[in-house]
Design a protein around this motif. Sequence first.
Motif, mmCIF file in Angstrom:
data_model
loop_
_atom_site.group_PDB
_atom_site.id
_atom_site.type_symbol
_atom_site.label_atom_id
_atom_site.label_comp_id
_atom_site.label_asym_id
_atom_site.label_seq_id
_atom_site.Cartn_x
_atom_site.Cartn_y
_atom_site.Cartn_z
ATOM 1 N N GLY A 195 -44.867 -2.738 6.119
ATOM 2 C CA GLY A 195 -46.220 -2.193 6.164
ATOM 3 C C GLY A 195 -46.968 -2.581 4.902
ATOM 4 N N ALA A 196 -48.209 -3.035 5.057
ATOM 5 C CA ALA A 196 -48.986 -3.480 3.898
ATOM 6 C C ALA A 196 -50.469 -3.196 4.108
ATOM 7 N N VAL A 197 -51.203 -3.117 2.999
ATOM 8 C CA VAL A 197 -52.648 -2.884 3.060
ATOM 9 C C VAL A 197 -53.370 -4.030 2.373
ATOM 10 N N TYR A 198 -54.594 -4.270 2.826
ATOM 11 C CA TYR A 198 -55.436 -5.267 2.167
ATOM 12 C C TYR A 198 -56.094 -4.615 0.946
ATOM 13 N N PRO A 199 -56.103 -5.283 -0.190
ATOM 14 C CA PRO A 199 -56.586 -4.656 -1.438
ATOM 15 C C PRO A 199 -58.101 -4.709 -1.604
ATOM 16 N N HIS A 200 -58.823 -4.319 -0.571
ATOM 17 C CA HIS A 200 -60.281 -4.292 -0.700
ATOM 18 C C HIS A 200 -60.822 -3.031 -0.019
ATOM 19 N N ALA A 201 -60.373 -1.891 -0.530
ATOM 20 C CA ALA A 201 -60.801 -0.609 0.032
ATOM 21 C C ALA A 201 -62.291 -0.389 -0.208
ATOM 22 N N THR A 202 -62.911 0.284 0.741
ATOM 23 C CA THR A 202 -64.321 0.631 0.604
ATOM 24 C C THR A 202 -64.453 1.927 -0.198
ATOM 25 N N VAL A 203 -65.283 1.905 -1.226
ATOM 26 C CA VAL A 203 -65.442 3.079 -2.078
ATOM 27 C C VAL A 203 -66.798 3.726 -1.806
ATOM 28 N N ALA A 204 -66.780 5.007 -1.445
ATOM 29 C CA ALA A 204 -68.003 5.773 -1.207
ATOM 30 C C ALA A 204 -68.192 6.777 -2.342
ATOM 31 N N LYS A 205 -69.255 7.591 -2.258
ATOM 32 C CA LYS A 205 -69.535 8.562 -3.318
ATOM 33 C C LYS A 205 -68.379 9.536 -3.514
ATOM 34 N N VAL A 216 -62.748 5.377 1.158
ATOM 35 C CA VAL A 216 -62.837 5.673 2.585
ATOM 36 C C VAL A 216 -61.452 5.488 3.205
ATOM 37 N N PRO A 217 -60.852 6.548 3.766
ATOM 38 C CA PRO A 217 -59.472 6.460 4.274
ATOM 39 C C PRO A 217 -59.246 5.324 5.259
ATOM 40 N N GLY A 218 -60.205 5.089 6.137
ATOM 41 C CA GLY A 218 -60.028 4.053 7.147
ATOM 42 C C GLY A 218 -59.893 2.663 6.570
ATOM 43 N N SER A 219 -60.401 2.473 5.351
ATOM 44 C CA SER A 219 -60.339 1.144 4.745
ATOM 45 C C SER A 219 -58.967 0.847 4.158
ATOM 46 N N LEU A 220 -58.099 1.857 4.146
ATOM 47 C CA LEU A 220 -56.736 1.655 3.653
ATOM 48 C C LEU A 220 -55.739 1.654 4.810
ATOM 49 N N LYS A 221 -56.171 1.157 5.928
ATOM 50 C CA LYS A 221 -55.303 1.086 7.101
ATOM 51 C C LYS A 221 -54.072 0.239 6.796
ATOM 52 N N VAL A 222 -52.921 0.724 7.228
ATOM 53 C CA VAL A 222 -51.667 -0.001 7.020
ATOM 54 C C VAL A 222 -51.426 -0.937 8.204
ATOM 55 N N TYR A 223 -51.203 -2.192 7.899
ATOM 56 C CA TYR A 223 -50.891 -3.193 8.920
ATOM 57 C C TYR A 223 -49.395 -3.521 8.837
ATOM 58 N N VAL A 224 -48.812 -3.823 9.978
ATOM 59 C CA VAL A 224 -47.373 -4.101 9.997
ATOM 60 C C VAL A 224 -47.123 -5.564 10.354
ATOM 61 N N PHE A 225 -46.115 -6.130 9.698
ATOM 62 C CA PHE A 225 -45.790 -7.545 9.852
ATOM 63 C C PHE A 225 -44.279 -7.723 9.957
ATOM 64 N N PRO A 226 -43.835 -8.776 10.642
ATOM 65 C CA PRO A 226 -42.419 -9.146 10.526
ATOM 66 C C PRO A 226 -42.155 -9.593 9.086
ATOM 67 N N ARG A 227 -41.019 -9.236 8.539
ATOM 68 C CA ARG A 227 -40.724 -9.562 7.133
ATOM 69 C C ARG A 227 -40.886 -11.047 6.840
ATOM 70 N N THR A 228 -40.494 -11.898 7.768
ATOM 71 C CA THR A 228 -40.534 -13.335 7.507
ATOM 72 C C THR A 228 -41.950 -13.905 7.474
ATOM 73 N N ARG A 229 -42.934 -13.123 7.906
ATOM 74 C CA ARG A 229 -44.321 -13.603 7.845
ATOM 75 C C ARG A 229 -44.894 -13.455 6.434
ATOM 76 N N LEU A 230 -44.285 -12.622 5.622
ATOM 77 C CA LEU A 230 -44.799 -12.353 4.279
ATOM 78 C C LEU A 230 -43.923 -13.003 3.216
ATOM 79 N N GLU A 231 -44.560 -13.475 2.169
ATOM 80 C CA GLU A 231 -43.819 -13.971 1.015
ATOM 81 C C GLU A 231 -44.363 -13.314 -0.240
ATOM 82 N N LYS A 232 -43.509 -13.147 -1.219
ATOM 83 C CA LYS A 232 -43.915 -12.481 -2.451
ATOM 84 C C LYS A 232 -44.965 -13.319 -3.160
ATOM 85 N N ALA A 233 -46.057 -12.678 -3.553
ATOM 86 C CA ALA A 233 -47.140 -13.394 -4.228
ATOM 87 C C ALA A 233 -46.773 -13.650 -5.683
#
Length: 207
Positions: free
Chosen positions: A175-185, A189-206
């Motif tokens: 499970g991973a999130v994109y590091p561009h959350a939307t910031v409101a007052k 915003v909770p929805g902007s931190l949605k967790v996406y799921v991937f097969p392990r082999t699709r991801l590589e350590k940055a």
Amino acid sequence: MNTTASPKTALPVPSSDHLEERSRRALTEPMSVLALGDGLYEVESASDHTYLVDLEAGRCTCPDYVFREARCKHIRRVAIEITHGRTPPPGEIAVACRDCGETTFVDEDASGPFYCETHEIHAGDAVRDRETGDRLTVVDVSDLRADAVTIGGSDTTVADYATNEDYDPDVPVVGAVYPHATVAKNGVVPGSLKVYVFPRTRLEKAT
């Protein structure tokens, strides 16, 4: 499971030590050791003959042990390689890292894919999506397989998702999130931190 043997080579001999002949030959003769699991090791000798060593029982299939019951050079070589970190101890096997091919030791009952310390990922690590090149942050590394986890209440598994078809279905889900959350007052915003799921082999350590 594909296991990895140590390189077939001679090992350095301590110049200050007086070694018994079998111990000296265990070092000076080029041999390769392959951990098979259950405390068993396959040793390829300098003569290209292969012998099976049961390290915990102190047995070998070579003539020196079979006919003389000697602690042969093959048993000694396995012990030396374990001490030097070239060969895994009983209970572990040597495998290749999925990302770089480097040899790493894992529990003999573990299931792959396997990764070395450099490429293993944990919660909080930055990773790259091999499919899109996007950078994400890991929030969880699950034990569940990609072909056993469904997406968002649908009947589609992570493995069956269209962009995951080229990746192994029997690997863990990350499970991973994109590091561009939307910031409101009022904060993120909770929805902007949605967790996406991937097969392990699709991801590589940055890096």
